[in-house]
Design a protein around this motif. Sequence first.
Motif, PDB file in Angstrom:
ATOM      1  N   ASP A   4       0.839  -1.209   0.000  1.00 32.30           N
ATOM      2  CA  ASP A   4       0.000   0.000   0.000  1.00 32.30           C
ATOM      3  C   ASP A   4       0.869   1.253   0.000  1.00 32.30           C
ATOM      4  OD1 ASP A   4      -2.290  -1.539   0.056  1.00 32.30           O
ATOM      5  OD2 ASP A   4      -2.409  -1.521   2.246  1.00 32.30           O
ATOM      6  N   ILE A   5       1.969   1.218   0.776  1.00 34.15           N
ATOM      7  CA  ILE A   5       2.871   2.371   0.858  1.00 34.15           C
ATOM      8  C   ILE A   5       3.545   2.604  -0.488  1.00 34.15           C
ATOM      9  CG2 ILE A   5       4.990   3.232   1.935  1.00 34.15           C
ATOM     10  CD1 ILE A   5       4.002   1.663   4.503  1.00 34.15           C
ATOM     11  N   LEU A   6       3.995   1.536  -1.138  1.00 38.14           N
ATOM     12  CA  LEU A   6       4.608   1.643  -2.467  1.00 38.14           C
ATOM     13  C   LEU A   6       3.628   2.237  -3.467  1.00 38.14           C
ATOM     14  CD1 LEU A   6       6.656  -1.620  -3.054  1.00 38.14           C
ATOM     15  CD2 LEU A   6       7.492   0.730  -3.042  1.00 38.14           C
ATOM     16  N   ARG A   7       2.383   1.782  -3.411  1.00 34.54           N
ATOM     17  CA  ARG A   7       1.355   2.263  -4.339  1.00 34.54           C
ATOM     18  C   ARG A   7       1.060   3.749  -4.108  1.00 34.54           C
ATOM     19  NH1 ARG A   7      -3.243  -1.476  -4.057  1.00 34.54           N
ATOM     20  NH2 ARG A   7      -3.812  -0.368  -2.180  1.00 34.54           N
ATOM     21  N   GLU A   8       0.920   4.143  -2.846  1.00 36.68           N
ATOM     22  CA  GLU A   8       0.701   5.562  -2.510  1.00 36.68           C
ATOM     23  C   GLU A   8       1.833   6.410  -3.074  1.00 36.68           C
ATOM     24  OE1 GLU A   8      -1.640   7.123   0.256  1.00 36.68           O
ATOM     25  OE2 GLU A   8      -2.764   5.597  -0.842  1.00 36.68           O
ATOM     26  N   ASP A   9       3.050   5.903  -2.928  1.00 39.45           N
ATOM     27  CA  ASP A   9       4.231   6.620  -3.412  1.00 39.45           C
ATOM     28  C   ASP A   9       4.198   6.770  -4.934  1.00 39.45           C
ATOM     29  OD1 ASP A   9       6.760   7.779  -2.547  1.00 39.45           O
ATOM     30  OD2 ASP A   9       7.621   6.259  -3.881  1.00 39.45           O
ATOM     31  N   LYS A  10       3.833   5.704  -5.625  1.00 42.58           N
ATOM     32  CA  LYS A  10       3.749   5.750  -7.093  1.00 42.58           C
ATOM     33  C   LYS A  10       2.642   6.700  -7.548  1.00 42.58           C
ATOM     34  CE  LYS A  10       5.731   1.231  -8.071  1.00 42.58           C
ATOM     35  NZ  LYS A  10       5.426  -0.201  -8.160  1.00 42.58           N
ATOM     36  N   LEU A  11       1.519   6.662  -6.861  1.00 41.24           N
ATOM     37  CA  LEU A  11       0.408   7.553  -7.222  1.00 41.24           C
ATOM     38  C   LEU A  11       0.802   9.016  -7.031  1.00 41.24           C
ATOM     39  CD1 LEU A  11      -2.666   5.647  -5.720  1.00 41.24           C
ATOM     40  CD2 LEU A  11      -1.975   5.788  -8.102  1.00 41.24           C
ATOM     41  N   MET A  12       1.525   9.272  -5.951  1.00 41.72           N
ATOM     42  CA  MET A  12       2.017  10.626  -5.682  1.00 41.72           C
ATOM     43  C   MET A  12       2.957  11.080  -6.794  1.00 41.72           C
ATOM     44  SD  MET A  12       1.938  13.092  -3.512  1.00 41.72           S
ATOM     45  CE  MET A  12       1.655  12.638  -1.809  1.00 41.72           C
ATOM     46  N   GLN A  13       3.843  10.185  -7.221  1.00 38.49           N
ATOM     47  CA  GLN A  13       4.777  10.521  -8.314  1.00 38.49           C
ATOM     48  C   GLN A  13       4.024  10.822  -9.606  1.00 38.49           C
ATOM     49  OE1 GLN A  13       8.222   7.935  -8.861  1.00 38.49           O
ATOM     50  NE2 GLN A  13       8.037   7.276  -6.729  1.00 38.49           N
ATOM     51  N   ILE A  14       2.983  10.039  -9.877  1.00 37.19           N
ATOM     52  CA  ILE A  14       2.171  10.263 -11.090  1.00 37.19           C
ATOM     53  C   ILE A  14       1.519  11.642 -11.019  1.00 37.19           C
ATOM     54  CG2 ILE A  14       0.071   9.513 -12.302  1.00 37.19           C
ATOM     55  CD1 ILE A  14       0.919   6.589 -11.498  1.00 37.19           C
ATOM     56  N   CYS A  15       0.965  11.986  -9.856  1.00 40.01           N
ATOM     57  CA  CYS A  15       0.321  13.298  -9.683  1.00 40.01           C
ATOM     58  C   CYS A  15       1.301  14.419  -9.986  1.00 40.01           C
ATOM     59  CB  CYS A  15      -0.218  13.459  -8.262  1.00 40.01           C
ATOM     60  SG  CYS A  15      -1.640  12.410  -7.907  1.00 40.01           S
ATOM     61  N   HIS A  16       2.496  14.341  -9.421  1.00 35.34           N
ATOM     62  CA  HIS A  16       3.494  15.393  -9.632  1.00 35.34           C
ATOM     63  C   HIS A  16       3.979  15.427 -11.075  1.00 35.34           C
ATOM     64  CE1 HIS A  16       3.932  17.200  -5.700  1.00 35.34           C
ATOM     65  NE2 HIS A  16       3.713  16.012  -5.187  1.00 35.34           N
ATOM     66  N   LEU A  17       4.190  14.248 -11.647  1.00 35.02           N
ATOM     67  CA  LEU A  17       4.636  14.157 -13.045  1.00 35.02           C
ATOM     68  C   LEU A  17       3.635  14.859 -13.973  1.00 35.02           C
ATOM     69  CD1 LEU A  17       7.043  12.597 -14.409  1.00 35.02           C
ATOM     70  CD2 LEU A  17       5.372  10.843 -14.988  1.00 35.02           C
ATOM     71  N   LEU A  18       2.356  14.581 -13.759  1.00 34.64           N
ATOM     72  CA  LEU A  18       1.318  15.178 -14.611  1.00 34.64           C
ATOM     73  C   LEU A  18       1.232  16.688 -14.382  1.00 34.64           C
ATOM     74  CD1 LEU A  18      -1.524  12.508 -14.320  1.00 34.64           C
ATOM     75  CD2 LEU A  18       0.047  12.868 -16.225  1.00 34.64           C
ATOM     76  N   LYS A  19       1.204  17.086 -13.119  1.00 36.10           N
ATOM     77  CA  LYS A  19       1.072  18.518 -12.807  1.00 36.10           C
ATOM     78  C   LYS A  19       2.271  19.315 -13.321  1.00 36.10           C
ATOM     79  CE  LYS A  19       0.514  21.784  -9.029  1.00 36.10           C
ATOM     80  NZ  LYS A  19       1.689  22.596  -9.384  1.00 36.10           N
ATOM     81  N   ASP A  20       3.467  18.761 -13.178  1.00 30.87           N
ATOM     82  CA  ASP A  20       4.689  19.490 -13.536  1.00 30.87           C
ATOM     83  C   ASP A  20       4.935  19.534 -15.040  1.00 30.87           C
ATOM     84  OD1 ASP A  20       5.016  19.823 -10.851  1.00 30.87           O
ATOM     85  OD2 ASP A  20       6.601  18.316 -10.634  1.00 30.87           O
ATOM     86  N   ASN A  21       4.353  18.596 -15.786  1.00 37.68           N
ATOM     87  CA  ASN A  21       4.676  18.501 -17.218  1.00 37.68           C
ATOM     88  C   ASN A  21       3.581  18.975 -18.157  1.00 37.68           C
ATOM     89  OD1 ASN A  21       7.443  17.186 -17.604  1.00 37.68           O
ATOM     90  ND2 ASN A  21       6.507  16.024 -15.927  1.00 37.68           N
ATOM     91  N   ILE A  22       2.374  19.122 -17.648  1.00 40.27           N
ATOM     92  CA  ILE A  22       1.286  19.592 -18.511  1.00 40.27           C
ATOM     93  C   ILE A  22       0.819  20.928 -17.933  1.00 40.27           C
ATOM     94  CG2 ILE A  22      -0.989  19.038 -19.475  1.00 40.27           C
ATOM     95  CD1 ILE A  22      -0.137  16.037 -19.136  1.00 40.27           C
ATOM     96  N   ASP A  23       1.057  21.981 -18.697  1.00 39.33           N
ATOM     97  CA  ASP A  23       0.951  23.330 -18.111  1.00 39.33           C
ATOM     98  C   ASP A  23      -0.456  23.682 -17.650  1.00 39.33           C
ATOM     99  OD1 ASP A  23      -0.038  23.606 -20.647  1.00 39.33           O
ATOM    100  OD2 ASP A  23       1.296  25.237 -21.255  1.00 39.33           O
ATOM    101  N   TYR A  24      -1.481  23.099 -18.262  1.00 40.22           N
ATOM    102  CA  TYR A  24      -2.851  23.432 -17.852  1.00 40.22           C
ATOM    103  C   TYR A  24      -3.413  22.457 -16.820  1.00 40.22           C
ATOM    104  CZ  TYR A  24      -3.853  20.151 -21.685  1.00 40.22           C
ATOM    105  OH  TYR A  24      -3.868  19.052 -22.514  1.00 40.22           O
ATOM    106  N   TYR A  25      -2.567  21.532 -16.304  1.00 34.19           N
ATOM    107  CA  TYR A  25      -2.955  20.686 -15.164  1.00 34.19           C
ATOM    108  C   TYR A  25      -2.453  21.383 -13.897  1.00 34.19           C
ATOM    109  CZ  TYR A  25      -3.875  16.581 -18.249  1.00 34.19           C
ATOM    110  OH  TYR A  25      -4.352  15.708 -19.194  1.00 34.19           O
ATOM    111  N   ASP A  26      -3.356  22.009 -13.154  1.00 34.49           N
ATOM    112  CA  ASP A  26      -2.938  22.802 -11.999  1.00 34.49           C
ATOM    113  C   ASP A  26      -3.151  22.107 -10.659  1.00 34.49           C
ATOM    114  OD1 ASP A  26      -2.019  25.312 -13.259  1.00 34.49           O
ATOM    115  OD2 ASP A  26      -4.049  25.297 -14.073  1.00 34.49           O
ATOM    116  N   TRP A  27      -4.018  21.117 -10.647  1.00 34.03           N
ATOM    117  CA  TRP A  27      -4.207  20.281  -9.446  1.00 34.03           C
ATOM    118  C   TRP A  27      -4.526  18.881  -9.956  1.00 34.03           C
ATOM    119  CZ3 TRP A  27      -7.510  16.920  -7.072  1.00 34.03           C
ATOM    120  CH2 TRP A  27      -7.371  16.721  -5.690  1.00 34.03           C
ATOM    121  N   VAL A  28      -3.782  17.887  -9.467  1.00 28.35           N
ATOM    122  CA  VAL A  28      -3.969  16.502  -9.918  1.00 28.35           C
ATOM    123  C   VAL A  28      -4.079  15.609  -8.694  1.00 28.35           C
ATOM    124  CG1 VAL A  28      -2.973  14.578 -11.235  1.00 28.35           C
ATOM    125  CG2 VAL A  28      -2.567  16.936 -12.005  1.00 28.35           C
ATOM    126  N   GLY A  29      -5.159  14.868  -8.601  1.00 28.33           N
ATOM    127  CA  GLY A  29      -5.310  14.000  -7.435  1.00 28.33           C
ATOM    128  C   GLY A  29      -6.161  12.773  -7.725  1.00 28.33           C
TER     129      GLY A  29
END
Length: 137
Positions: A4-29
């Motif tokens: 569960d901890i590994l999955r939470e960590d991966k999901l968090m990374q996906i959120c940041h990856l999307l928010k940081d790389n797509i300029d019109y994604y301002d909140w991802v959750g």
Amino acid sequence: HHKDILREDKLMQICHLLKDNIDYYDWVGFYFRNGDKEELILGPYAGEPTDHTVIPFGKGICGQVAVSNQNFVVPDVKAQDNYIACSFTVKSEIVIPLFVEGKNIGQIDIDSNILDPFTEMDERFLEFVNAEVAKLF
Ligand code: SME
């Protein structure tokens, strides 16, 4: 649980990856169904903290997707009456349900500070992201 901890960590990374790389994604959750209860609980996210950590089924865009099992693209949040405002800067939203073995277990939710930025490419792309996320379950 370790998995569960590994999955939470991966999901968090996906959120940041999307928010940081797509300029019109301002909140991802991610929101997930709370067991057998008819409510969503906020999972990993990137962006401003939100007060809406619990959303009943049927309420807001997220709550509607929990019931409809359908993508929900909102070009202009002002035009929606069943909408939960998280921030005054948000102008549009896209919510894509997350299916594991055919069951809607949650969703990815993206807010944008831009009006009407989401296209069918975002839908197809986020469906792909969710299909990858489903493999973690
Ligand atoms: N706007 C959403 C609530 C979640 S916040 O966007 C993070 C809704 O109407 O369901």
